[in-house]
Design a protein around this motif. Structure first.
Motif, PDB file in Angstrom:
ATOM      1  N   UNK A  83       0.819  -1.015  -0.062  1.00  0.00           N
ATOM      2  CA  UNK A  83      -0.044  -0.157  -0.133  1.00  0.00           C
ATOM      3  C   UNK A  83       0.727   1.156   0.025  1.00  0.00           C
ATOM      4  N   UNK A  84       0.693   1.951  -0.925  1.00  0.00           N
ATOM      5  CA  UNK A  84       1.558   3.346  -1.410  1.00  0.00           C
ATOM      6  C   UNK A  84       0.524   4.540  -1.539  1.00  0.00           C
ATOM      7  N   UNK A  85       1.029   5.564  -0.892  1.00  0.00           N
ATOM      8  CA  UNK A  85       0.192   6.836  -1.534  1.00  0.00           C
ATOM      9  C   UNK A  85       0.229   7.918  -0.308  1.00  0.00           C
ATOM     10  N   UNK A  86      -0.926   8.631  -0.432  1.00  0.00           N
ATOM     11  CA  UNK A  86      -1.139   9.434   0.692  1.00  0.00           C
ATOM     12  C   UNK A  86      -2.575   9.655   0.905  1.00  0.00           C
ATOM     13  N   UNK A  87      -2.865  10.186   2.329  1.00  0.00           N
ATOM     14  CA  UNK A  87      -4.277  10.510   2.799  1.00  0.00           C
ATOM     15  C   UNK A  87      -4.143  12.102   3.160  1.00  0.00           C
ATOM     16  N   UNK A  88      -5.024  12.831   2.588  1.00  0.00           N
ATOM     17  CA  UNK A  88      -4.867  14.360   2.771  1.00  0.00           C
ATOM     18  C   UNK A  88      -5.969  14.876   3.870  1.00  0.00           C
ATOM     19  N   UNK A  89      -5.687  15.826   4.682  1.00  0.00           N
ATOM     20  CA  UNK A  89      -6.609  16.359   5.243  1.00  0.00           C
ATOM     21  C   UNK A  89      -7.695  17.384   4.599  1.00  0.00           C
TER      22      UNK A  89
ATOM     23  N   UNK B 100       9.645   2.510 -12.496  1.00  0.00           N
ATOM     24  CA  UNK B 100      10.731   2.270 -11.623  1.00  0.00           C
ATOM     25  C   UNK B 100      10.221   1.183 -10.361  1.00  0.00           C
ATOM     26  N   UNK B 101      11.151   0.590  -9.540  1.00  0.00           N
ATOM     27  CA  UNK B 101      10.520  -0.043  -8.426  1.00  0.00           C
ATOM     28  C   UNK B 101       9.535   0.702  -7.734  1.00  0.00           C
TER      29      UNK B 101
ATOM     30  N   UNK C  67       6.949   5.703  -5.694  1.00  0.00           N
ATOM     31  CA  UNK C  67       6.083   6.435  -4.651  1.00  0.00           C
ATOM     32  C   UNK C  67       7.074   7.611  -4.268  1.00  0.00           C
ATOM     33  N   UNK C  68       8.222   7.521  -4.029  1.00  0.00           N
ATOM     34  CA  UNK C  68       9.081   8.729  -3.378  1.00  0.00           C
ATOM     35  C   UNK C  68       9.095   9.636  -4.822  1.00  0.00           C
ATOM     36  N   UNK C  69       9.266   9.562  -6.020  1.00  0.00           N
ATOM     37  CA  UNK C  69       9.358  10.480  -6.997  1.00  0.00           C
ATOM     38  C   UNK C  69       7.811  11.119  -7.079  1.00  0.00           C
ATOM     39  N   UNK C  70       6.949  10.439  -6.890  1.00  0.00           N
ATOM     40  CA  UNK C  70       5.464  10.995  -7.048  1.00  0.00           C
ATOM     41  C   UNK C  70       5.092  12.040  -5.846  1.00  0.00           C
ATOM     42  N   UNK C  71       5.934  11.606  -4.911  1.00  0.00           N
ATOM     43  CA  UNK C  71       5.710  12.685  -3.563  1.00  0.00           C
ATOM     44  C   UNK C  71       6.707  13.949  -3.656  1.00  0.00           C
ATOM     45  N   UNK C  72       7.654  13.502  -4.266  1.00  0.00           N
ATOM     46  CA  UNK C  72       8.628  14.588  -4.269  1.00  0.00           C
ATOM     47  C   UNK C  72       8.007  15.719  -5.654  1.00  0.00           C
ATOM     48  N   UNK C  73       7.525  15.155  -6.666  1.00  0.00           N
ATOM     49  CA  UNK C  73       6.997  15.971  -7.599  1.00  0.00           C
ATOM     50  C   UNK C  73       5.584  16.646  -7.246  1.00  0.00           C
ATOM     51  N   UNK C  74       4.887  16.120  -6.394  1.00  0.00           N
ATOM     52  CA  UNK C  74       3.510  16.812  -5.898  1.00  0.00           C
ATOM     53  C   UNK C  74       3.811  17.550  -5.028  1.00  0.00           C
ATOM     54  N   UNK C  75       4.716  17.310  -4.098  1.00  0.00           N
ATOM     55  CA  UNK C  75       4.991  18.417  -2.984  1.00  0.00           C
ATOM     56  C   UNK C  75       5.694  19.456  -3.536  1.00  0.00           C
ATOM     57  N   UNK C  76       6.346  19.513  -4.405  1.00  0.00           N
ATOM     58  CA  UNK C  76       7.040  20.409  -5.410  1.00  0.00           C
ATOM     59  C   UNK C  76       6.034  21.640  -5.826  1.00  0.00           C
ATOM     60  N   UNK C  77       4.708  21.002  -6.047  1.00  0.00           N
ATOM     61  CA  UNK C  77       3.542  21.995  -6.632  1.00  0.00           C
ATOM     62  C   UNK C  77       2.903  22.330  -5.274  1.00  0.00           C
TER      63      UNK C  77
ATOM     64  N   UNK D 143      -0.827  12.271   5.485  1.00  0.00           N
ATOM     65  CA  UNK D 143      -0.386  11.104   6.010  1.00  0.00           C
ATOM     66  C   UNK D 143       0.236  10.309   4.975  1.00  0.00           C
ATOM     67  N   UNK D 144       1.212  10.029   4.943  1.00  0.00           N
ATOM     68  CA  UNK D 144       2.040   9.302   3.784  1.00  0.00           C
ATOM     69  C   UNK D 144       2.008   7.816   3.964  1.00  0.00           C
ATOM     70  N   UNK D 145       1.426   7.004   3.071  1.00  0.00           N
ATOM     71  CA  UNK D 145       1.300   5.788   3.174  1.00  0.00           C
ATOM     72  C   UNK D 145       2.655   4.761   2.345  1.00  0.00           C
ATOM     73  N   UNK D 146       3.313   4.010   3.104  1.00  0.00           N
ATOM     74  CA  UNK D 146       4.341   3.134   2.314  1.00  0.00           C
ATOM     75  C   UNK D 146       4.372   1.698   3.152  1.00  0.00           C
TER      76      UNK D 146
END
Length: 429
Positions: free
Chosen positions: A150-156, A182-183, A188-198, A207-210
């Protein structure tokens, strides 16, 4: 083996909507199916703003029983039902007052994925919540089951009168559109980096799920007793280690012909008893995870073999943990599902009735998700029994159980009574 991809984007219609979930589907649809799945070929199923929980359940169940890896991309909104305070995926007709009946319970996802081979299932999520659900999840994080990644995020909740954007899932899709997958942890980490850059503020709120599977394919598990045919074969003896290149090679001592040597007096050497060498025990490999073996048998049509394996593991769990233990009930549930896959609705119904009774006897409340699920499945399988005599035999027990566990379906007990009346059986009110 081809994979399966399930794309789900769900959110309520009207002012209760917190996230524009459907906006991610065009981006995901632009990714090649093989890249979405990580396999050479893949079947892709898309659900955009579904209306009915049963429609989602049907699609998820079909995907969960398909052979090969399964990847679920889930974007949407979570809400708690007011009665039992369980998280549900809000669907198009969901409102705060009707979550229990119009939303898709999160525990249904775990239920449908629990029989899949460990390590073959990936759940990628971008979920948004209201304030009440956010506080609930802070103390009880989401899980996908012991064998699911399970990977992703839960947002408030977003600011008032604002619509959240599923930036994590859009970033995930953008990365995959390159044609390279990629693995999973790296993706997951690349997606977080890109989305949090925006949206840098999200990095401090979300709440990050990994969550990696608790067990994977090939991880050793306890084997049943040898009496049931599960003794592991001994491993072959290890080959002797090669001698290092720098070690001296033994050979005959040099012969010095020019030096006369005096005759040596005879020497009496006492006999020496040399103890026999102690054999080094060779390790025995543990058997692979039984769920994968059972799944392979079902997928190849060997239903009887799968049922025998599950029965053996249930007996081993019974001897090891005792009646009513979670491990025993788990294998009962496996057998019930195997009977369903084999088309034996009567046996499946009987086992689900036994599962529900075991859980209630163990002290679980009648509205516990696992108890409700067992009764619902018994009810469903009872309706598929073709032999009227067998259905009449099981009907009263089901009606009694349904009286104690009404479940989420309105009029479920009345449905049993009507069918029993049609079959000529009287049931006490």
């Amino acid at each position: 083996m081809p994979g399966t991809v399930l794309l789900i984007a769900a959110s309520p219609a009207g002012k209760g909507c917190l996230v524009d979930a459907a906006s991610v589907l065009p981006v995901l649809a632009a990714v090649a199916p093989s890249v979405l799945s990580g396999t050479d070929t893949a079947n892709v199923v898309e659900l955009a703003d579904p209306l009915q929980p049963q429609a989602v359940l049907t699609r998820l169940r079909a995907a969960a029983t398909a052979p090969g890896p399964l990847t679920v991309f889930l974007t949407g909104q979570l809400q708690l039902d007011r009665r039992q305070r369980r998280p549900h995926l809000a669907l198009a007709r969901t409102t705060p007052a009707t979550v229990r009946y119009t939303g898709f319970p999160w525990h249904w996802i775990r239920e449908e994925l629990r029989l899949r081979a460990p390590g073959s299932t990936t759940l990628l999520v971008d979920l948004h919540t209201d304030a009440e659900t956010w506080q609930h999840l802070a103390g009880q994080p989401l899980t996908g089951g012991p064998g699911v990644a399970l990977y992703g995020r839960v947002a408030p909740p977003p600011p008032r009168r604002a619509m959240a954007v599923p930036t994590y899932m859009k970033s995930l899709a953008t990365i995959l559109r390159s044609g390279h997958r990629p693995p999973l942890a790296q993706l997951h980490q690349q997606a977080l980096t890109r989305s949090y850059g925006e949206d840098p503020d999200s990095a401090r709120r979300d709440l990050v799920l990994a969550v990696e599977p608790r067990y994977r394919a090939g991880v050793p598990m306890p084997a049943p007793a040898t009496a049931h045919g599960y003794a592991a074969a001994p491993a072959p003896a290890p080959a002797p280690a090669p001698m290092p290149a720098s070690a001296p090679v033994p050979g005959p001592a040099p012969y010095l012909a020019a030096v006369p040597m005096p005759a040596a007096p005879p020497v009496t050497v006492p006999p020496v008893t040399v103890p026999p060498p102690v054999p080094t025990p060779t390790p025995t490999p543990a058997p692979a995870d039984p769920h994968a073996e059972i799944t392979a048998a079902v997928q190849s049509g060997r239903h009887a073999e799968a049922a025998v394996l599950a029965e053996q593991w249930e007996r081993t769990a019974l001897r090891t943990y005792g009646p009513g233990a979670d491990e025993v009930v788990h294998w009962m549930e496996v057998r019930a599902d195997l009977a369903m896959f084999a088309g034996d609705a009567e046996l499946s119904c009987r086992i689900w009735l036994a599962v529900a009774d075991a859980r209630l006897t163990a002290g679980q409340p009648s509205d516990a998700p696992a108890v409700e699920a067992a009764v619902d499945r018994a009810h469903h399988q009872w309706g598929r029994i073709g032999d009227s005599a067998r259905a009449r035999e099981l009907g009263p027990a089901l009606a009694d159980l349904r009286g104690r566990v009404p479940g989420r379906r309105q009029g479920a007990l009345d449905d049993i009574r009507r069918n029993l009346s049609r079959l000529g059986t009287q049931v006490s009110p």
